[in-house]
Design a protein around this motif. Structure first.
Motif, PDB file in Angstrom:
ATOM      1  N   GLY A 113       0.807  -1.207   0.000  1.00 24.37           N
ATOM      2  CA  GLY A 113       0.000   0.000   0.000  1.00 24.37           C
ATOM      3  C   GLY A 113       0.842   1.260   0.000  1.00 24.37           C
ATOM      4  N   LEU A 114       1.910   1.268   0.819  1.00 21.67           N
ATOM      5  CA  LEU A 114       2.808   2.428   0.844  1.00 21.67           C
ATOM      6  C   LEU A 114       3.488   2.652  -0.495  1.00 21.67           C
ATOM      7  N   LEU A 115       4.032   1.587  -1.046  1.00 23.18           N
ATOM      8  CA  LEU A 115       4.842   1.699  -2.264  1.00 23.18           C
ATOM      9  C   LEU A 115       3.996   1.934  -3.505  1.00 23.18           C
ATOM     10  N   TRP A 116       2.787   1.426  -3.527  1.00 20.36           N
ATOM     11  CA  TRP A 116       1.911   1.677  -4.675  1.00 20.36           C
ATOM     12  C   TRP A 116       1.571   3.166  -4.771  1.00 20.36           C
ATOM     13  N   LYS A 117       1.260   3.777  -3.639  1.00 20.76           N
ATOM     14  CA  LYS A 117       0.984   5.215  -3.643  1.00 20.76           C
ATOM     15  C   LYS A 117       2.206   6.012  -4.053  1.00 20.76           C
ATOM     16  N   ALA A 118       3.360   5.612  -3.539  1.00 29.45           N
ATOM     17  CA  ALA A 118       4.595   6.330  -3.885  1.00 29.45           C
ATOM     18  C   ALA A 118       4.898   6.220  -5.365  1.00 29.45           C
ATOM     19  N   GLY A 119       4.677   5.024  -5.925  1.00 28.90           N
ATOM     20  CA  GLY A 119       4.972   4.806  -7.338  1.00 28.90           C
ATOM     21  C   GLY A 119       4.144   5.684  -8.253  1.00 28.90           C
ATOM     22  N   LYS A 120       2.922   5.995  -7.831  1.00 29.32           N
ATOM     23  CA  LYS A 120       2.057   6.846  -8.667  1.00 29.32           C
ATOM     24  C   LYS A 120       2.536   8.292  -8.712  1.00 29.32           C
ATOM     25  N   HIS A 121       3.394   8.662  -7.753  1.00 27.15           N
ATOM     26  CA  HIS A 121       3.907  10.023  -7.726  1.00 27.15           C
ATOM     27  C   HIS A 121       5.292  10.151  -8.370  1.00 27.15           C
ATOM     28  N   VAL A 122       5.822   9.040  -8.816  1.00 28.24           N
ATOM     29  CA  VAL A 122       7.110   9.096  -9.530  1.00 28.24           C
ATOM     30  C   VAL A 122       6.845   9.599 -10.951  1.00 28.24           C
ATOM     31  N   PRO A 123       7.460  10.689 -11.372  1.00 27.66           N
ATOM     32  CA  PRO A 123       7.164  11.267 -12.694  1.00 27.66           C
ATOM     33  C   PRO A 123       7.620  10.370 -13.842  1.00 27.66           C
ATOM     34  N   GLU A 124       6.952  10.500 -14.948  1.00 29.84           N
ATOM     35  CA  GLU A 124       7.353   9.764 -16.158  1.00 29.84           C
ATOM     36  C   GLU A 124       8.781  10.141 -16.536  1.00 29.84           C
ATOM     37  N   GLY A 125       9.558   9.150 -16.931  1.00 31.19           N
ATOM     38  CA  GLY A 125      10.935   9.399 -17.335  1.00 31.19           C
ATOM     39  C   GLY A 125      11.887   9.599 -16.188  1.00 31.19           C
ATOM     40  N   ALA A 126      11.439   9.288 -14.944  1.00 35.17           N
ATOM     41  CA  ALA A 126      12.334   9.431 -13.788  1.00 35.17           C
ATOM     42  C   ALA A 126      13.523   8.496 -13.929  1.00 35.17           C
TER      43      ALA A 126
END
Length: 389
Positions: free
Chosen positions: A72-85
């Motif tokens: 749950g923690l990491l799924w939310k974080a992953g959605k905030h990682v910008p494209e092309g990071a």
């Protein structure tokens, strides 16, 4: 460890993520628990796999509830990682969430140890407390104090000898046959030296256990009346709730039913079973606030003793915890007398206050204790109630 398909059926956060993107959700789950194929190159799932703290690898592979929390923690974080990071940016984001997970994992361990739960139950309660927006730090503090209290109570029980009423703290000379040391009782079995043993007993020179306090031969229900008036907030409330948990754990080992009477100017009754993790957390977080009505609370406690005694256990203990008294002494005396009439002993704990010597709450108590602020942070403070267990 469950597969992603199993986790999707068992955990809401995984199920919801799979609706958004089943492939990414599956890659992330497998990266966390160490299953399946390697995650795609330069993906957030790969960053998660590469940054899993070594100390949690085995745990995540075995405990599905803990793994779901991490997901749950990491799924939310992953959605905030910008494209092309970049890979560095993704790993940094993953490490931040693993740091959050580490803090929660330590809290879970404290809950598990302090409340006597398995890790899965502790993880489930951490998730529930967080979801409800309650104070997880307070629950953790209570758990740690309850764990120390439970250890102190077990230590007090270890100083008791089977068949001897009270806490053994030394050896003395006397003539109490029930407390004779084994070396003395052996003498009574030998006809040739029995007369010597009898002479030692008659002259009060026999070696016997020295005890303090007293324990009942029959242990019945344990009812805790916990003051939840406004002034009991903070460390006072934490001590009371930790004491309730520790006492309930000891009572449960002896099959003694336990009930808590939450009281202020009204009362709420809750049966407490240490293995019921949700019930324990509910008891801890409960707080009425308002004024104080001790006579009312003790009356309800007596009713609980009568109800629980129907299970066939008699000789109950009522533990009253308060940080002040109301002025209705007539109601207090009525309730204390009612407790005495059914064979229930009263134990009174006055937190940062003093109850008058002629008060029935003190005069008729099996034990009266005043507790200061320093003692409330020490697990050994619970030993003042060891006689009730």
């Amino acid at each position: 460890m469950g597969t992603f398909l199993q986790a999707r059926r068992r955990h809401l956060c995984v199920k919801e993520a799979s609706f958004e993107d089943a492939e990414k959700a599956g890659d992330l789950w497998n990266a966390i628990v160490g299953l399946g194929r390697d995650p795609p190159m330069r993906s957030f799932a790969e960053a998660v796999r590469d940054t899993v703290p070594a100390e949690y690898m085995a745990f995540l592979a075995l405990d599905e509830v803990g793994a779901a929390y991490a997901f749950g923690l990491l799924w939310k974080a992953g959605k905030h990682v910008p494209e092309g990071a970049s890979a560095f940016e993704m790993r940094s984001a993953a490490r931040e969430e693993w740091a959050t997970f580490d803090k929660k994992a330590k809290q879970v361990k404290h809950l598990s140890d302090g409340f006597g739960w398995d890790l899965s139950a502790a993880w489930a309660q951490v998730r529930q407390v967080d979801a409800a927006g309650d104070d997880m730090d307070r629950v953790e503090r209570i758990a740690r104090l309850a764990g120390r209290m439970f250890a102190s109570l077990r230590g007090a029980h270890a100083s008791k000898v089977h068949g001897v009423s009270g806490e053994v703290y030394s050896v003395e000379q006397g003539n109490d046959v029930a407390r004779l040391l084994p070396a003395e009782t052996v003498l009574l079995t030998d006809p040739q030296i029995e007369i010597v043993a009898l002479e030692r007993i008659a002259s009060r020179r026999a070696a016997q256990y020295a005890v303090r306090g007293a324990t009942k031969k029959s242990k019945g229900p344990l009812v805790l009346a916990l003051d939840e008036s406004g002034s009991m907030s903070g460390i006072r409330n934490e001590w009371a709730k930790a004491a309730a948990v520790a006492l309930a754990r000891v009572a449960a080992a002896e099959d003694r039913p336990v009930a808590v009477v939450h009281y202020a100017t009204s009362t709420v009754v809750q049966v407490v079973k240490p293995g019921d993790s949700a019930g324990v957390v509910k008891m801890i977080l409960h707080f009425l606030s308002g004024g104080t009505a001790i006579g009312l609370a003790l009356g309800v406690a007596v009713d609980q003793v009568k109800a629980l005694a129907q299970k066939g256990q008699h000789g109950a203990d009522i533990i009253l915890v308060t940080d002040g008294i109301d002025r209705n002494e007539e109601e207090q005396k009525k309730s204390v007398d009612a407790a005495s009439s059914i064979g229930a002993r009263l134990w009174t704990v006055a937190i940062e206050c003093s109850i008058a010597e002629d008060s029935p709450l003190r005069k008729q108590a099996a034990q009266y204790t005043e507790l200061n602020d320093k003692a409330m942070t020490e697990g050994s403070s619970i030993t003042l109630l060891a006689g009730a267990t």
